[in-house]
Design a protein around this motif. Structure first.
Motif, mmCIF file in Angstrom:
data_model
loop_
_atom_site.group_PDB
_atom_site.id
_atom_site.type_symbol
_atom_site.label_atom_id
_atom_site.label_comp_id
_atom_site.label_asym_id
_atom_site.label_seq_id
_atom_site.Cartn_x
_atom_site.Cartn_y
_atom_site.Cartn_z
ATOM 1 N N SER A 133 -30.420 24.851 7.370
ATOM 2 C CA SER A 133 -31.100 23.679 7.934
ATOM 3 C C SER A 133 -32.374 24.022 8.698
ATOM 4 O O SER A 133 -33.385 23.343 8.552
ATOM 5 C CB SER A 133 -30.148 22.889 8.834
ATOM 6 N N PRO A 134 -32.378 25.061 9.568
ATOM 7 C CA PRO A 134 -33.625 25.356 10.275
ATOM 8 C C PRO A 134 -34.788 25.660 9.336
ATOM 9 O O PRO A 134 -35.923 25.212 9.559
ATOM 10 C CB PRO A 134 -33.259 26.577 11.127
ATOM 11 N N THR A 135 -34.520 26.411 8.276
ATOM 12 C CA THR A 135 -35.578 26.703 7.305
ATOM 13 C C THR A 135 -36.030 25.429 6.603
ATOM 14 O O THR A 135 -37.233 25.205 6.387
ATOM 15 C CB THR A 135 -35.073 27.715 6.258
ATOM 16 N N SER A 136 -35.081 24.567 6.245
ATOM 17 C CA SER A 136 -35.422 23.295 5.617
ATOM 18 C C SER A 136 -36.249 22.430 6.568
ATOM 19 O O SER A 136 -37.159 21.714 6.140
ATOM 20 C CB SER A 136 -34.148 22.564 5.201
ATOM 21 N N GLY A 137 -35.933 22.478 7.864
ATOM 22 C CA GLY A 137 -36.723 21.738 8.847
ATOM 23 C C GLY A 137 -38.154 22.236 8.930
ATOM 24 O O GLY A 137 -39.096 21.449 9.100
ATOM 25 N N LYS A 138 -38.331 23.544 8.798
ATOM 26 C CA LYS A 138 -39.690 24.104 8.775
ATOM 27 C C LYS A 138 -40.457 23.589 7.560
ATOM 28 O O LYS A 138 -41.644 23.240 7.665
ATOM 29 C CB LYS A 138 -39.612 25.631 8.752
ATOM 30 N N TRP A 139 -39.795 23.509 6.414
ATOM 31 C CA TRP A 139 -40.442 22.939 5.223
ATOM 32 C C TRP A 139 -40.861 21.500 5.477
ATOM 33 O O TRP A 139 -41.939 21.071 5.059
ATOM 34 C CB TRP A 139 -39.504 22.993 4.023
ATOM 35 N N ALA A 140 -40.002 20.741 6.173
ATOM 36 C CA ALA A 140 -40.308 19.336 6.442
ATOM 37 C C ALA A 140 -41.530 19.185 7.335
ATOM 38 O O ALA A 140 -42.281 18.205 7.230
ATOM 39 C CB ALA A 140 -39.100 18.652 7.089
ATOM 40 N N ASP A 141 -41.760 20.160 8.230
ATOM 41 C CA ASP A 141 -42.922 20.110 9.124
ATOM 42 C C ASP A 141 -44.208 20.539 8.445
ATOM 43 O O ASP A 141 -45.307 20.192 8.896
ATOM 44 C CB ASP A 141 -42.682 21.010 10.349
ATOM 45 N N THR A 142 -44.110 21.315 7.366
ATOM 46 C CA THR A 142 -45.309 21.896 6.775
ATOM 47 C C THR A 142 -45.536 21.501 5.319
ATOM 48 O O THR A 142 -46.621 21.762 4.783
ATOM 49 C CB THR A 142 -45.250 23.434 6.851
ATOM 50 N N GLY A 143 -44.553 20.885 4.661
ATOM 51 C CA GLY A 143 -44.662 20.629 3.230
ATOM 52 C C GLY A 143 -44.735 19.165 2.872
ATOM 53 O O GLY A 143 -45.228 18.326 3.631
ATOM 54 N N ASN A 144 -44.220 18.838 1.691
ATOM 55 C CA ASN A 144 -44.223 17.477 1.158
ATOM 56 C C ASN A 144 -42.826 16.884 1.328
ATOM 57 O O ASN A 144 -41.894 17.245 0.590
ATOM 58 C CB ASN A 144 -44.606 17.506 -0.328
ATOM 59 N N PRO A 145 -42.616 15.962 2.281
ATOM 60 C CA PRO A 145 -41.259 15.472 2.551
ATOM 61 C C PRO A 145 -40.652 14.701 1.385
ATOM 62 O O PRO A 145 -39.457 14.807 1.125
ATOM 63 C CB PRO A 145 -41.439 14.582 3.783
ATOM 64 N N GLY A 146 -41.469 13.910 0.657
ATOM 65 C CA GLY A 146 -40.936 13.155 -0.469
ATOM 66 C C GLY A 146 -40.394 14.064 -1.553
ATOM 67 O O GLY A 146 -39.311 13.834 -2.099
ATOM 68 N N ARG A 147 -41.138 15.121 -1.862
ATOM 69 C CA ARG A 147 -40.691 16.073 -2.878
ATOM 70 C C ARG A 147 -39.423 16.794 -2.428
ATOM 71 O O ARG A 147 -38.513 17.050 -3.218
ATOM 72 C CB ARG A 147 -41.810 17.079 -3.148
ATOM 73 N N GLN A 148 -39.360 17.092 -1.141
ATOM 74 C CA GLN A 148 -38.196 17.785 -0.605
ATOM 75 C C GLN A 148 -36.946 16.906 -0.682
ATOM 76 O O GLN A 148 -35.859 17.370 -1.036
ATOM 77 C CB GLN A 148 -38.461 18.188 0.848
ATOM 78 N N ILE A 149 -37.087 15.622 -0.359
ATOM 79 C CA ILE A 149 -35.960 14.689 -0.464
ATOM 80 C C ILE A 149 -35.495 14.579 -1.916
ATOM 81 O O ILE A 149 -34.298 14.555 -2.212
ATOM 82 C CB ILE A 149 -36.349 13.309 0.094
ATOM 83 N N LEU A 150 -36.449 14.526 -2.850
ATOM 84 C CA LEU A 150 -36.120 14.419 -4.273
ATOM 85 C C LEU A 150 -35.347 15.645 -4.752
ATOM 86 O O LEU A 150 -34.354 15.519 -5.479
ATOM 87 C CB LEU A 150 -37.393 14.245 -5.094
ATOM 88 N N LEU A 151 -35.773 16.835 -4.339
ATOM 89 C CA LEU A 151 -35.071 18.058 -4.741
ATOM 90 C C LEU A 151 -33.628 18.043 -4.226
ATOM 91 O O LEU A 151 -32.700 18.453 -4.938
ATOM 92 C CB LEU A 151 -35.809 19.284 -4.203
ATOM 93 N N GLY A 152 -33.432 17.518 -3.021
ATOM 94 C CA GLY A 152 -32.080 17.409 -2.497
ATOM 95 C C GLY A 152 -31.208 16.506 -3.344
ATOM 96 O O GLY A 152 -30.029 16.794 -3.607
ATOM 97 N N ARG A 153 -31.793 15.378 -3.830
ATOM 98 C CA ARG A 153 -31.007 14.472 -4.683
ATOM 99 C C ARG A 153 -30.627 15.158 -5.992
ATOM 100 O O ARG A 153 -29.530 14.957 -6.507
ATOM 101 C CB ARG A 153 -31.821 13.207 -5.003
#
Length: 395
Positions: free
Chosen positions: A56-76
């Protein structure tokens, strides 16, 4: 709810959360029927939520620096693969028994857990960027509604499918609902994060330092962990409670759905109030209601008391999670929000494996009511510590 962007997240999350709880209750029923062990049922929670502690901490870092929509889609996508692969495995090998029947369920649940950890921090941290000033308490109440509706529909749908159409169908439905959310995500464009600033520390340790220095925020995150711990029995212990009450698969769905109905009632009241109660007060009331619900369940020798206990616990869950989530969002700086919401997920979901192991073990060694006594004791300590004046103290 009908905004093109916030609405897409809201309704898509509704389908996804129903899918999550459908998967969870079907998995619990399959493993309990195959092994008769609450500890083995608890392994479903371990498989789904242990990845939160690690990634989760690493994923949170991605959320602060990356594309949140793409990240949510990958999770689905990971959730689709997890539920879908479990359905295929059970459909191709329907005669598995004992531990052999548990293996495909645990493997699929682990993949669903990775879907949580990849998409979760982005899904939580993006909310403030979709709303206007002064709308956060209402938005957090609305943001919690999908979780609540999922708690009502998911267990009921999952128990019905497992009892009448078989577990493989239940897992197929779960995968299909995740796919609907994925389609929603493809149809909208979420706002991108601001460009990373060269003088901003984007390491996970920066968020940890901030939380350690902000004691009300630290207490709120600890309270979130306790809420996750005390709400886990609505899945892990419902098969054991139903058996103790002389019921079967349908009673499992009724008990778990009662928790969701209580939570939905609380969410509806908070949505109507539109932030008139301070989030710190809402958090405190919710924790005490959760304690009362667990205490009722510890006394639940008849079905009516058990249903009432789950309903009161659900009401406390809804209020405490909405209040605590708002406290955390309000105290989290924009540049740290993704990582701090990742810690929120670590607390809420990461506590579930420990709850599943401890409470499931207590139910197996002693009885299911002893497990609820343990949950009530943990909640009592945290409710007494997280008074509104403490949570609202300045940093």
């Amino acid at each position: 709810m009908f905004d093109p962007v916030f609405g897409a997240l809201f309704w898509g999350k509704m389908f996804s959360v129903v899918a999550v709880w459908t998967h969870g209750i079907v998995a619990a029923i399959v493993i309990f029927n195959a092994t008769g062990s609450a500890v083995m049922v608890g392994l479903v929670g371990v498989a789904q939520f242990l990845p939160q502690l690690i990634l989760s901490p690493t994923s949170g870092k991605w959320a602060d620096t990356g594309n949140p929509g793409r990240q949510i889609l990958l999770g689905r996508v990971l959730c689709i693969v997890g539920s879908g692969s479990t359905a295929a495995w059970l459909a191709l090998l329907p005669d598995l028994e004992g531990t052999k029947a548990a293996i495909p369920v645990l493997v699929g649940s682990t993949l669903v857990g990775f879907g949580f950890v990849v998409g979760g921090p982005a899904m939580q941290s993006i909310v403030p960027s979709l709303i206007g000033d002064g709308e956060l308490p209402t938005a957090m109440a609305l943001n919690s509604i999908p979780m609540t509706i999922g708690r009502i529909l998911g267990p009921a749908v999952g128990a019905y499918l497992a009892a009448n159409m078989g577990p493989a169908v239940g897992f197929v439905i779960s995968a299909g609902l995740h796919m609907i959310f994925a389609v929603f995500l493809l149809l909208v464009t979420f706002p991108s994060r601001p460009e990373p600033q060269p003088d901003t520390d984007y390491r996970v340790r920066a968020a940890l330092r901030h939380v350690w220095r902000d004691r009300p925020l630290l207490l709120a995150l600890l309270a979130v962990s306790t809420v996750g711990f005390a709400s886990d029995p609505s899945i892990t212990l419902t098969p054991s409670m139903a058996q103790a009450l002389g019921g079967g698969t349908h009673l499992v769905g009724v008990l778990s759905a009662a928790f969701g109905v209580g939570a939905a009632t609380g969410m509806a009241v908070l949505a109507v109030l539109r932030g008139r109660l301070r989030s710190e007060l809402v958090s405190s009331i919710g924790l005490w209601l959760l304690f009362c619900g667990c205490s009722l369940l510890a006394l639940g020798s008849v079905t009516a008391i058990a249903v009432a206990g789950f309903a009161v616990a659900g009401l406390g869950f809804g209020w405490s999670m909405t209040g605590l989530s708002t406290v955390v969002q309000e105290r989290a700086p924009e540049e740290l929000r993704g990582r701090i919401m990742a810690l929120w997920l670590v607390g809420f979901l990461g506590s579930r494996p420990f709850a599943a192991a401890l409470l499931g073990g207590a139910a197996d060694v002693f009885n299911v009511r002893v497990a609820f006594v343990i949950a009530a004791a943990f909640t009592l300590v945290v409710a007494a510590s997280c008074r509104p004046v403490v949570l609202s103290a300045p940093n």
